[in-house]
Design a protein around this motif. Structure first.
Motif, PDB file in Angstrom:
ATOM      1  N   THR A 472       0.852  -1.192   0.000  1.00 12.55           N
ATOM      2  CA  THR A 472       0.000   0.000   0.000  1.00 12.55           C
ATOM      3  C   THR A 472       0.887   1.240   0.000  1.00 12.55           C
ATOM      4  O   THR A 472       1.715   1.402   0.907  1.00 12.55           O
ATOM      5  CB  THR A 472      -0.915   0.019   1.220  1.00 12.55           C
ATOM      6  N   LEU A 473       0.743   2.088  -1.048  1.00 14.14           N
ATOM      7  CA  LEU A 473       1.470   3.358  -1.139  1.00 14.14           C
ATOM      8  C   LEU A 473       0.562   4.468  -0.645  1.00 14.14           C
ATOM      9  O   LEU A 473      -0.636   4.503  -0.974  1.00 14.14           O
ATOM     10  CB  LEU A 473       1.908   3.622  -2.573  1.00 14.14           C
ATOM     11  N   LYS A 474       1.141   5.391   0.118  1.00 10.73           N
ATOM     12  CA  LYS A 474       0.362   6.482   0.707  1.00 10.73           C
ATOM     13  C   LYS A 474       1.042   7.806   0.413  1.00 10.73           C
ATOM     14  O   LYS A 474       2.247   7.945   0.591  1.00 10.73           O
ATOM     15  CB  LYS A 474       0.245   6.267   2.220  1.00 10.73           C
ATOM     16  N   ASN A 475       0.260   8.759  -0.054  1.00  5.74           N
ATOM     17  CA  ASN A 475       0.757  10.113  -0.325  1.00  5.74           C
ATOM     18  C   ASN A 475       0.392  10.995   0.859  1.00  5.74           C
ATOM     19  O   ASN A 475      -0.758  11.359   1.063  1.00  5.74           O
ATOM     20  CB  ASN A 475       0.144  10.676  -1.610  1.00  5.74           C
ATOM     21  N   ILE A 537      -4.001  13.813  -2.596  1.00  6.50           N
ATOM     22  CA  ILE A 537      -3.176  14.388  -1.537  1.00  6.50           C
ATOM     23  C   ILE A 537      -3.730  14.005  -0.177  1.00  6.50           C
ATOM     24  O   ILE A 537      -4.829  13.437  -0.060  1.00  6.50           O
ATOM     25  CB  ILE A 537      -3.094  15.921  -1.674  1.00  6.50           C
ATOM     26  N   ASN A 538      -2.919  14.332   0.865  1.00  2.61           N
ATOM     27  CA  ASN A 538      -3.354  14.207   2.260  1.00  2.61           C
ATOM     28  C   ASN A 538      -3.852  12.796   2.609  1.00  2.61           C
ATOM     29  O   ASN A 538      -4.978  12.596   3.041  1.00  2.61           O
ATOM     30  CB  ASN A 538      -4.419  15.233   2.594  1.00  2.61           C
ATOM     31  N   GLY A 539      -2.988  11.782   2.359  1.00  2.00           N
ATOM     32  CA  GLY A 539      -3.298  10.424   2.796  1.00  2.00           C
ATOM     33  C   GLY A 539      -3.938   9.539   1.767  1.00  2.00           C
ATOM     34  O   GLY A 539      -4.415   8.435   2.110  1.00  2.00           O
ATOM     35  N   ASP A 540      -3.979   9.943   0.515  1.00  2.00           N
ATOM     36  CA  ASP A 540      -4.538   9.072  -0.514  1.00  2.00           C
ATOM     37  C   ASP A 540      -3.623   7.839  -0.670  1.00  2.00           C
ATOM     38  O   ASP A 540      -2.398   7.933  -0.576  1.00  2.00           O
ATOM     39  CB  ASP A 540      -4.646   9.832  -1.832  1.00  2.00           C
ATOM     40  N   ILE A 541      -4.239   6.685  -0.928  1.00  2.00           N
ATOM     41  CA  ILE A 541      -3.479   5.437  -0.999  1.00  2.00           C
ATOM     42  C   ILE A 541      -3.751   4.724  -2.311  1.00  2.00           C
ATOM     43  O   ILE A 541      -4.790   4.942  -2.964  1.00  2.00           O
ATOM     44  CB  ILE A 541      -3.802   4.497   0.174  1.00  2.00           C
TER      45      ILE A 541
END
Length: 735
Positions: A472-475, A537-541
């Motif tokens: 899981t990648l998180k921005n 942005i702000n926690g998008d995965i």
């Protein structure tokens, strides 16, 4: 002739006849009986008459009698055949047991004995031998012969020694303890007051005196040198040097040493050992944390019995070398957290560091300071230092410092130095560390991608095993991500560098870059690059999956799987982040479980079935096996459920022999779990499953009942046969 002259002549004739009669009688007395002819015996009590010779006058013209020659007897010996010697044979000897300290007479029976025959005890020498007859010899056994077992032999004319089928056993005398009569009442005096009545009841045979005696030899410790808290496998051989079989043998680790049994294995059970036999046993022990350096003794106690149920104990002392470990403290950062995770320049941030003491000594006056030559964080109201006090070995202390991100720092991953100081043996020690601060662009135009979580499906992988990586990648940044490409490998630009931000327009992955794939993990089903698209942005995965296979030639260890993220920012400049996922690979031991016999098609319910399994070490080094646990579904393990194995040398094997008994009809599933220590010194297990089919046992044969009309016939035949069976019984041919 005158009258006087005639009388004189008659007297002379009479005297001559008397002399002839005397000579003939003397000749007959000296002649053989065969020459004398038949004789008549006269009773000694019957008087014999003596003939009286009466002189008679004979005219001168009467001729004188002459002596008649008597026959002469001659003795000739008869011819006989020369006897041939009888070969020497030894059939038996008695007695079979004598007591040391008392003289005894040994009788040997057989055939062909002569004056030159001698009796000897093998290993002792000749005995004083007396010839009774050609079938018996007597030999004196001295009182000084030592206790033991001797072979009785007799020589023949050719010098050969023939052995008796019976051996002579010399036993030591049994001491008799008679208590003093002055302390016993008259009714309990040990001396008999009357002569016991003889009885014909046979007494039980007296067993040969002796006892088992066990000792330990051929001791091996693996490893030969261990540190405090380390595990050691003890392998040794138990030998019975006594004269009786040792039964019910158990070997246990004694108390009073710096070693304790490992895995709850307090001891081991050994099979019965006959005199002169031996058996091997293995025990695992752990060294205490305070075990002194140098040789350490490990007491081992052996408990066993003889066939009469008498218990015996033997003890042995094994030695293991404990290495000397220098005591020192080791302070370092075991981790950290940031709040917020991606601050902007000028924002406050709480830095929580985890300080751990990985040494074996107490660390005094520990202090953490967030400061260095190139600071990203500035001190807050509480300063940049925080005292932590003393940290014990193995202890971890968390410390939180409130800092401020420098307003002049650039966006991206920035390194902040951290210094740890402590006192050891009166001397100050200093350890340098660092934390990474993901700084975002002010105004929210910079993305920041993190590997939020990942999984490979299991805790450990094996060489050659396929697995699926789920990540899981998180921005956590304030800028969006466009056209995200995920490459499983290291990507370098033509300039020879790779970074988090290229700072140039265009797409960094189009041209002028090279990819180096991982040599440990090879992607399957794709070329190793996945297009992930856009991220907010702000926690998008974004969740991704990729199949891999582990290189079959790798050894055990912790490997990093490189993950390169390439994307475009909102201002159409390219960005690149390098992430890594740690994967544990453990090479299992090359152990082969072989059935010594093929499994049968069916087994009967309620009947035990032995399952013999050979554990073969196929590797080139020793494998530290612990124990094998056998479990059964729809069955019961009645023996060998938990069997200790111990270290197995290269190309060697061990045998498992669990006994399984099915409970009901159907499938019986037998699971064998082989416990061992892997290359990372962790407890691991190999599992092997076998399936058997249980069926009901065959019914007993049914008794055939004859028809009613045939029962009378059978009874008559049985009555008619009674006399015949009685006759056969009297002749010994039946019952």
């Amino acid at each position: 002739m005158s009258l006087n002259q005639g009388r004189l002549l008659a007297a002379r004739v009479m005297i001559g006849l008397v002399m002839v009669a005397v000579i003939v009688g003397l000749w007959r007395m000296g002649a053989p009986a065969s020459a004398q002819g038949p004789s008549t015996e006269t009773p000694t009590n019957t008087p014999t008459e003596t003939p009286t010779l009466t002189p008679t006058l004979t005219p001168t013209n009467t001729p004188l009698p002459t002596d008649t020659p008597q026959p002469t007897a001659t003795w000739t010996p008869s011819a006989t055949n020369t006897p041939q010697p009888v070969p020497v044979q030894v059939t038996r000897s008695e007695p079979s047991v004598v007591v040391h300290g008392s003289e005894a007479v040994l009788s040997v029976f057989g055939a062909g004995f002569t004056e030159t025959s001698a009796v000897r005890l093998l290993g002792l020498g000749l005995l004083d031998t007396t010839l009774v007859n050609s079938g018996a010899l007597k030999a004196a056994v001295p009182a000084s012969i030592p206790p033991g077992q001797y072979t009785v032999q007799v020589n023949d004319a050719q010098g050969n020694w023939l052995s008796s089928p019976n051996v002579l056993v010399v036993v030591p005398p049994t001491p008799t303890i008679i208590p003093p009569t002055d302390i016993l009442p008259p009714s309990q005096t040990p001396y008999p007051t009357s002569t016991p009545e003889p009885t014909n009841t046979p007494q039980p045979p007296t067993p040969v005196p002796g006892q088992p005696s066990l000792l330990v030899r051929n001791f091996v410790a693996s490893p030969a040198v261990t540190g405090p808290g380390g595990r050691v496998f003890l392998t040794f051989e138990v030998v019975n040097q006594g004269s009786r079989t040792a039964e019910g043998i158990s070997a246990t680790v004694g108390e009073g040493s710096k070693f304790v049994p490992a895995n709850g294995q307090a001891g081991a059970t050994l099979p019965d050992i006959a005199p002169g036999g031996s058996a091997s046993v293995s025990l695992s022990v752990n060294a205490a944390d305070d075990a002194p350096p140098g040789p350490n003794n490990i007491p081992v106690s052996l408990t066993y019995y003889d066939f009469e149920g008498k218990s015996f104990n033997s003890s042995a002392t094994l030695s293991v070398i404990v290495s000397e470990v220098d005591e020192s403290s080791q302070i370092g950062l075991s981790g950290y957290t940031l709040d917020p995770e991606a601050p902007k320049p000028g924002d406050p941030v709480a830095v929580t560091v985890h300080v751990a003491n990985t040494g074996n000594a107490m660390a005094q006056q520990v202090m953490v300071r967030v400061a260095g030559t190139e600071n990203v964080l500035l001190p807050g109201a509480e300063g940049d230092s925080l005292p932590l006090g003393a940290i014990a070995p193995g202890q971890t202390v968390d410390a939180t410092l409130n800092m401020i991100v420098d307003s002049n720092v650039k966006a991206g991953l920035q390194v902040q130095p951290v210094t740890l100081t402590y006192m050891q043996d009166g001397e100050q020690k200093e350890v340098a560390g660092s934390v990474t601060i993901p700084v975002t662009e002010p105004g929210g135009i910079s993305p920041l991608l993190l590997l939020d979580s990942y999984s490979v499906g299991k805790d450990q992988l094996k060489p050659g095993e396929q697995f699926t990586l789920k990540m899981t990648l998180k921005n956590v940044g304030d800028g969006p991500v466009h056209d995200l490409l995920v490459t499983f490998g290291t990507v370098e630009s033509s300039g020879g560098s790779s970074g988090s931000d290229s700072g140039t327009p265009g797409y960094s992955g189009d041209t002028g870059s090279s990819t180096t794939p991982s040599t440990t993990f090879a992607p399957l089903g794709s070329g190793g690059t996945i297009y992930a698209g856009d991220m907010g942005i702000n926690g998008d995965i974004i969740e991704l999956e990729q199949d891999f296979i582990v290189n079959g030639s790798v050894t055990s260890g912790v490997y990093s799987l490189p993950i390169t993220l390439r994307y475009q920012k909102s201002d159409w400049t390219s960005g690149q982040d390098n992430l890594r996922a740690s994967v544990v690979v453990v090479s299992p031991p090359r152990v082969l479980l072989n059935l010594q016999a093929p499994l049968p098609e069916t087994i009967n319910v309620g009947e035990p079935y032995p399952l013999s399994i050979t554990v073969v070490n196929m590797s080139s080094s020793t494998i530290s096996l612990a124990n094998a646990v056998t479990e059964a579904t729809n069955g019961e393990v009645i023996d060998g459920g938990d069997q200790f194995i111990g270290p197995v040398q290269a190309a060697d094997d061990a045998t498992l022999s669990p006994m399984i008994m099915p409970l009901e009809e159907g499938t019986v599933e037998v699971t064998v779990s082989l416990h061992y220590l892997n290359d990372l010194n962790q407890d691991a297990v190999l599992v092997k499953t076998y399936e058997l089919t249980a069926v009901a046992p065959p019914p007993p044969p049914e008794e055939v009942t004859p028809p009613p009309d045939m029962q009378d016939v059978l009874v008559e035949e049985e009555e008619d046969d009674t006399i015949g069976r009685i006759l056969l019984g009297l002749l010994g041919l039946g019952s």
